[in-house]
Design an enzyme around this catalytic site. Structure first.
Site, PDB file in Angstrom:
ATOM      1  N   ASN A   9       1.319  -1.371  -0.057  1.00 53.87           N
ATOM      2  CA  ASN A   9      -0.109  -0.131  -0.363  1.00 53.87           C
ATOM      3  C   ASN A   9       1.223   1.139   0.081  1.00 53.87           C
ATOM      4  O   ASN A   9       1.444   1.654   1.395  1.00 53.87           O
ATOM      5  CB  ASN A   9      -0.979  -0.105   0.892  1.00 53.87           C
ATOM      6  CG  ASN A   9      -2.083   1.587   1.341  1.00 53.87           C
ATOM      7  OD1 ASN A   9      -1.629   1.940   0.692  1.00 53.87           O
ATOM      8  ND2 ASN A   9      -2.611   1.281   2.735  1.00 53.87           N
ATOM      9  N   TRP A  10       0.973   2.059  -1.147  1.00 48.11           N
ATOM     10  CA  TRP A  10       1.594   2.999  -1.369  1.00 48.11           C
ATOM     11  C   TRP A  10       1.620   3.693  -0.347  1.00 48.11           C
ATOM     12  O   TRP A  10       1.665   5.635  -0.476  1.00 48.11           O
ATOM     13  CB  TRP A  10       2.217   3.226  -3.061  1.00 48.11           C
ATOM     14  CG  TRP A  10       2.527   1.913  -3.448  1.00 48.11           C
ATOM     15  CD1 TRP A  10       3.966   0.763  -3.271  1.00 48.11           C
ATOM     16  CD2 TRP A  10       3.291   2.455  -4.552  1.00 48.11           C
ATOM     17  NE1 TRP A  10       4.030   0.256  -4.034  1.00 48.11           N
ATOM     18  CE2 TRP A  10       3.826   0.899  -4.724  1.00 48.11           C
ATOM     19  CE3 TRP A  10       3.503   3.253  -5.880  1.00 48.11           C
ATOM     20  CZ2 TRP A  10       4.438   0.791  -6.674  1.00 48.11           C
ATOM     21  CZ3 TRP A  10       3.524   2.780  -7.377  1.00 48.11           C
ATOM     22  CH2 TRP A  10       4.653   1.389  -7.555  1.00 48.11           C
ATOM     23  N   LYS A  11      -0.514   4.319  -0.280  1.00 54.14           N
ATOM     24  CA  LYS A  11      -1.021   5.502   0.432  1.00 54.14           C
ATOM     25  C   LYS A  11      -0.293   7.173  -0.270  1.00 54.14           C
ATOM     26  O   LYS A  11      -0.295   6.801  -1.693  1.00 54.14           O
ATOM     27  CB  LYS A  11      -0.438   5.733   2.171  1.00 54.14           C
ATOM     28  CG  LYS A  11       0.217   4.105   2.370  1.00 54.14           C
ATOM     29  CD  LYS A  11      -0.408   4.691   4.142  1.00 54.14           C
ATOM     30  CE  LYS A  11      -0.149   3.097   5.115  1.00 54.14           C
ATOM     31  NZ  LYS A  11      -0.260   3.335   6.233  1.00 54.14           N
ATOM     32  N   HIS A  95      -9.789   1.959   5.093  1.00 55.91           N
ATOM     33  CA  HIS A  95      -8.758   1.701   5.894  1.00 55.91           C
ATOM     34  C   HIS A  95      -8.506   2.626   6.516  1.00 55.91           C
ATOM     35  O   HIS A  95      -9.523   3.854   6.887  1.00 55.91           O
ATOM     36  CB  HIS A  95      -7.264   2.455   5.019  1.00 55.91           C
ATOM     37  CG  HIS A  95      -6.074   2.190   5.297  1.00 55.91           C
ATOM     38  ND1 HIS A  95      -5.527   2.635   5.791  1.00 55.91           N
ATOM     39  CD2 HIS A  95      -4.953   0.879   4.941  1.00 55.91           C
ATOM     40  CE1 HIS A  95      -4.463   2.104   6.346  1.00 55.91           C
ATOM     41  NE2 HIS A  95      -3.918   1.265   5.652  1.00 55.91           N
ATOM     42  N   GLU A  97      -6.545   4.734   7.976  1.00 59.16           N
ATOM     43  CA  GLU A  97      -6.827   6.889   7.963  1.00 59.16           C
ATOM     44  C   GLU A  97      -7.741   6.915   7.562  1.00 59.16           C
ATOM     45  O   GLU A  97      -8.124   8.252   7.534  1.00 59.16           O
ATOM     46  CB  GLU A  97      -5.004   6.224   6.856  1.00 59.16           C
ATOM     47  CG  GLU A  97      -4.421   6.012   7.537  1.00 59.16           C
ATOM     48  CD  GLU A  97      -3.197   5.099   6.702  1.00 59.16           C
ATOM     49  OE1 GLU A  97      -2.966   5.529   5.794  1.00 59.16           O
ATOM     50  OE2 GLU A  97      -2.210   5.213   7.302  1.00 59.16           O
ATOM     51  N   GLU A 167      -5.818  -4.469  10.060  1.00 59.79           N
ATOM     52  CA  GLU A 167      -4.362  -3.924  10.866  1.00 59.79           C
ATOM     53  C   GLU A 167      -4.678  -2.734  12.176  1.00 59.79           C
ATOM     54  O   GLU A 167      -5.487  -2.074  12.171  1.00 59.79           O
ATOM     55  CB  GLU A 167      -4.682  -2.562   9.259  1.00 59.79           C
ATOM     56  CG  GLU A 167      -4.300  -3.163   8.094  1.00 59.79           C
ATOM     57  CD  GLU A 167      -3.182  -2.654   7.284  1.00 59.79           C
ATOM     58  OE1 GLU A 167      -2.646  -3.038   6.675  1.00 59.79           O
ATOM     59  OE2 GLU A 167      -4.214  -1.223   7.360  1.00 59.79           O
ATOM     60  N   GLY A 173       3.058   1.689  10.957  1.00 59.62           N
ATOM     61  CA  GLY A 173       3.419   3.209  11.217  1.00 59.62           C
ATOM     62  C   GLY A 173       4.336   3.484  11.876  1.00 59.62           C
ATOM     63  O   GLY A 173       4.652   5.131  12.655  1.00 59.62           O
ATOM     64  N   SER A 212       3.083  -2.252  10.140  1.00 62.53           N
ATOM     65  CA  SER A 212       4.999  -2.006  10.641  1.00 62.53           C
ATOM     66  C   SER A 212       5.334  -3.597  10.121  1.00 62.53           C
ATOM     67  O   SER A 212       6.135  -3.666  11.021  1.00 62.53           O
ATOM     68  CB  SER A 212       5.597  -1.924  12.382  1.00 62.53           C
ATOM     69  OG  SER A 212       4.873  -0.236  12.308  1.00 62.53           O
ATOM     70  N   GLY A 233       3.215  -0.988   4.321  1.00 62.28           N
ATOM     71  CA  GLY A 233       3.012   0.339   3.983  1.00 62.28           C
ATOM     72  C   GLY A 233       4.471   0.556   3.855  1.00 62.28           C
ATOM     73  O   GLY A 233       4.527   0.043   2.838  1.00 62.28           O
ATOM     74  N   GLY A 234       5.022   0.887   4.544  1.00 62.34           N
ATOM     75  CA  GLY A 234       6.840   1.986   4.281  1.00 62.34           C
ATOM     76  C   GLY A 234       7.647   0.930   4.154  1.00 62.34           C
ATOM     77  O   GLY A 234       8.072   1.141   2.742  1.00 62.34           O
TER      78      GLY A 234
HETATM   79  P1  13P Z   1       3.129   0.661   7.686  1.00 64.55           P
HETATM   80  O1  13P Z   1       3.484  -1.006   6.736  1.00 64.55           O
HETATM   81  O2  13P Z   1       4.074   2.108   7.125  1.00 64.55           O
HETATM   82  O3  13P Z   1       2.910   0.497   8.853  1.00 64.55           O
HETATM   83  O4  13P Z   1       1.523   0.643   7.076  1.00 64.55           O
HETATM   84  C1  13P Z   1       0.799  -0.605   7.545  1.00 64.55           C
HETATM   85  C2  13P Z   1      -0.529  -0.264   6.048  1.00 64.55           C
HETATM   86  O5  13P Z   1      -1.228   1.018   7.181  1.00 64.55           O
HETATM   87  C3  13P Z   1      -1.005  -0.441   5.052  1.00 64.55           C
HETATM   88  O6  13P Z   1      -2.098  -0.659   5.235  1.00 64.55           O
END
Ligand code: 13P
Length: 253
Positions: A9-11, A95, A97, A167, A173, A212, A233-234
């Protein structure tokens, strides 16, 4: 047997040129992998450049959001059919967020899930508790509520029509992933809820963990039986670290 699924997920990251480079890097490193399913989710503005790079590989294209109507006067929104038109097979829905920052409710999530499945997209439905909810012992109650409301009245074509991602908000994050034990406890619970909601096929639906995930912890995270893959994510923003996660995921189980 549930095939492992690794989603990046590149957000809200990557301009088009950067997205192109990242997709190229991932395609070169793991584009021919078939021992796990691989999916990347760039922002809307880069879907087409990424699709151009991965369309002849084993990597699938995913959007990060969708609207539930097919077409019409909904300024700023994107329909499931538009996503399919852009090359998507998958879409992330609900998600944390979006729930926290944009006020997305379970009712909206349900509509998005249903509209996606109807159009032929596979929704990756995200659920998870906040730290406060976990510390007050409400994790299962929260996750059950998100699932039951988010899936209310949803009909599947098959167990491959949907994916669930657990999640925990406190793990996203933060560098503090859930332990395999903490995650497995919730995954097993999710599977039982799915089995009830979808009458007996809960065992076949893939349930991912997100929060994470890195190349360093992927092997631990995937060790329990009910964790079928990860939403990253990251660590998905660098081709090398995402590719390492993919390769390590293929070595386990
Ligand atoms: P991180 O891997 O950066 O913690 O993000 C997880 C995430 O929200 C994937 O959708």
């Amino acid at each position: 047997m549930r095939k492992r699924l690794i989603v990046g997920n590149w957000k809200m990251n990557m301009l088009r040129k950067e997205a192109y480079e990242l997709a190229r890097g991932i395609a070169e490193l793991v584009g021919d992998v078939s021992y796990v399913d691989i999916v990347v989710a760039p922002p809307y503005t880069s879907l087409d450049v990424v699709y151009g790079v991965i369309s002849n590989t084993n990597i699938g294209l995913c959007a990060q959001n969708v609207f539930w109507e097919e077409a019409g006067a909904f300024t700023g929104e994107i329909s499931p059919y538009m996503l399919i038109d852009a090359g998507c097979k998958w879409v992330i829905v609900g998600h944390s967020e979006r729930r926290a920052v944009l006020g997305e409710t379970d009712e909206m999530v349900k509509r998005k899930v249903a509209a996606s499945i109807k159009a032929g997209l596979i929704p990756i439905l995200c659920v998870g508790e906040t730290l406060e909810q976990r510390e007050s012992g409400k994790t299962m109650e929260v996750v059950r509520g998100q699932l039951e409301r988010g899936l209310d009245g949803v009909e599947l074509f098959s167990s491959d029509s949907i994916v669930i991602a657990y999640e925990p908000v406190w793990a996203i994050g933060t560098g503090r992933s859930a332990t395999p034990y903490e995650a497995e406890e919730v995954h097993l619970f999710i599977r039982n809820v799915l089995d009830r909601v979808f009458e007996g096929i809960g065992d076949k639906i893939r349930v991912l963990y997100g929060g994470s995930v890195t190349p360093e912890n992927i092997e631990d995270i995937l060790s329990p039986p009910n964790i079928d893959g990860v939403l990253v994510g990251g660590a998905s923003l660098k081709a090398e670290s995402f590719a390492r996660i993919v390769r390590l995921a293929g070595r386990i189980g």
